[in-house]
Design an enzyme around this catalytic site. Structure first.
Site, short mmCIF file in Angstrom:
data_model
loop_
_atom_site.label_atom_id
_atom_site.label_comp_id
_atom_site.label_asym_id
_atom_site.label_seq_id
_atom_site.Cartn_x
_atom_site.Cartn_y
_atom_site.Cartn_z
N SER A 76 19.49 -4.38 -23.88
CA SER A 76 19.00 -3.60 -22.74
C SER A 76 19.00 -2.10 -23.02
CB SER A 76 19.83 -3.90 -21.49
OG SER A 76 21.16 -3.47 -21.63
N TYR A 85 25.28 0.80 -17.98
CA TYR A 85 25.70 0.00 -19.13
C TYR A 85 24.76 0.22 -20.31
CZ TYR A 85 26.73 -4.26 -21.84
OH TYR A 85 27.06 -5.14 -22.84
N ALA A 86 23.46 0.15 -20.03
CA ALA A 86 22.47 0.34 -21.09
C ALA A 86 22.58 1.72 -21.71
CB ALA A 86 21.07 0.10 -20.55
N ALA A 87 22.73 2.75 -20.86
CA ALA A 87 22.81 4.13 -21.37
C ALA A 87 24.06 4.33 -22.22
CB ALA A 87 22.79 5.11 -20.20
N SER A 88 25.18 3.78 -21.77
CA SER A 88 26.43 3.95 -22.52
C SER A 88 26.36 3.23 -23.86
CB SER A 88 27.61 3.43 -21.71
OG SER A 88 27.52 2.03 -21.48
#
Length: 261
Positions: free
Chosen positions: A144, A157-160
Site C-alpha cells: 500500500s 500506515y502506508a506513509a510510515s
C-alpha cells in the site's frame, strides 16, 4: 540445506500472525530466533510452539518506541547466542484507518514513531553485533505504500512504511561497508489474522459468503490464491540468509502478482 544454520535473528512484533511465522521459519531453517513484542504472554506462547525445548529461542517484552528496551533485546540475543546475524522488523501499528480529511495527526505521529522510528531504533540497537560479522536487516513494508488499495484507507500506515522503504536506501549505503545488507519485503493482501478478520467483517457487513469477499481480492491477482503470512516469512528468511548475500537496497513484492513492477 538449512538457510540459517548457526545464525541468530532478532524478530520484532511476534504475535499470532506474521511475527510468529517469521520466528518459526528462522528456527525451521536452522537459526536461533530472539523474539520481541510488547506482550510477554504472546512471546511465551509463540516460543513454546516454535521451540518446545527452548534451545533455539529467547524472548523479552519489548516496546520498540523505547530505545532502552530495544537495546535490552539486542543484549539478550548477544548474551544467549553470542551475536546477531539478522533483524526482521515485523512490529507495526497497522490498525489506524482513514485518509487525509479525517486524519488525527497526533495519531499519525504515533504510527510513524512505531513503524519508522521504532524500526530504526531496533536496527541501531543491533548494529554493534551486526558489525562484528556482517548480516542482514529486513524491513516488512507494505504494497500500500506504492499502490493504495481501494478497499480500505490506511494513509498513515502506508506513509510510515513508505518512509521506512526510503530509509532503506540510505541504510544500505551507510551499512554496506560493514557487510550489512538492508532490504524490504512488501506484502500485499496476505492470509493471516488481520485479513481473516477483514474478510469475516466484510462478509457480515455485505451479507455475502466469505468466499465472495475472497474472490474480490484474488480476481486481480496473477495467481489464484492470496499469499500467506508464511509466504512473506519465507521471503524474509531468504533475504536474511547467505543466499541473498549480494542483494541490498531492494524491495521484494510478495503479493501473488497483484502488482507487478
Amino acid at each position: 540445506m538449512s538457510l540459517l544454520t548457526g545464525k541468530t535473528v532478532v524478530v520484532s512484533g511476534v504475535g499470532a500472525g506474521l511475527g510468529h511465522q517469521v520466528a518459526a521459519a528462522v528456527v525451521r531453517d536452522g537459526g536461533n530466533a530472539v523474539l520481541g513484542a510488547r506482550t510477554e504472554a504472546n512471546l511465551a506462547k509463540s516460543a513454546a510452539e516454535i521451540d518446545p525445548d527452548g534451545a533455539h529461542t529467547a524472548y523479552r517484552a519489548t516496546d520498540i518506541t523505547d530505545e532502552g528496551q530495544c537495546e535490552a533485546l539486542a543484549a539478550l540475543a548477544r548474551k544467549r547466542f553470542g551475536g546477531i546475524a539478522g533483524v526482521v522488523h515485523v512490529a507495526a501499528w497497522d490498525s489506524y484507518f482513514g485518509g487525509l480529511q479525517d486524519a488525527d495527526f497526533a495519531t499519525w505521529q504515533s504510527v510513524i514513531d512505531v513503524n519508522l522510528l521504532g524500526s530504526l531504533r531496533m536496527t541501531r540497537a543491533c548494529l554493534p553485533a551486526l558489525k562484528e560479522r556482517g548480516g542482514s536487516v529486513v524491513f516488512i513494508g507494505t504494497q500500500s505504500s506504492v499502490a493504495a488499495p481501494s478497499q480500505v484507507r490506511q494513509a498513515a500506515y502506508a506513509a510510515s512504511k513508505g518512509a521506512l522503504t526510503s530509509a532503506m536506501y540510505s541504510l544500505a549505503r551507510e551499512l554496506g561497508p560493514h557487510r550489512i545488507r538492508v532490504n524490504t519485503v512488501l506484502p500485499g493482501w496476505m492470509w493471516g489474522p488481520p485479513v481473516q478478520a477483514y474478510v469475516q467483517f466484510t462478509a457480515h457487513t455485505d451479507q455475502v459468503p466469505e468466499e465472495d469477499v475472497l474472490k474480490r481480492l484474488t480476481e486481480r491477482m496473477a495467481l489464484p490464491d492470496l499469499a500467506t503470512d508464511g509466504d512473506v516469512a519465507n521471503a524474509a528468511v531468504f533475504l536474511a540468509s547467505d543466499l541473498a548475500r549480494a542483494i541490498t537496497g531492494q524491495s521484494l513484492l510478495v503479493n501473488a502478482g497483484e502488482l507487478m513492477r
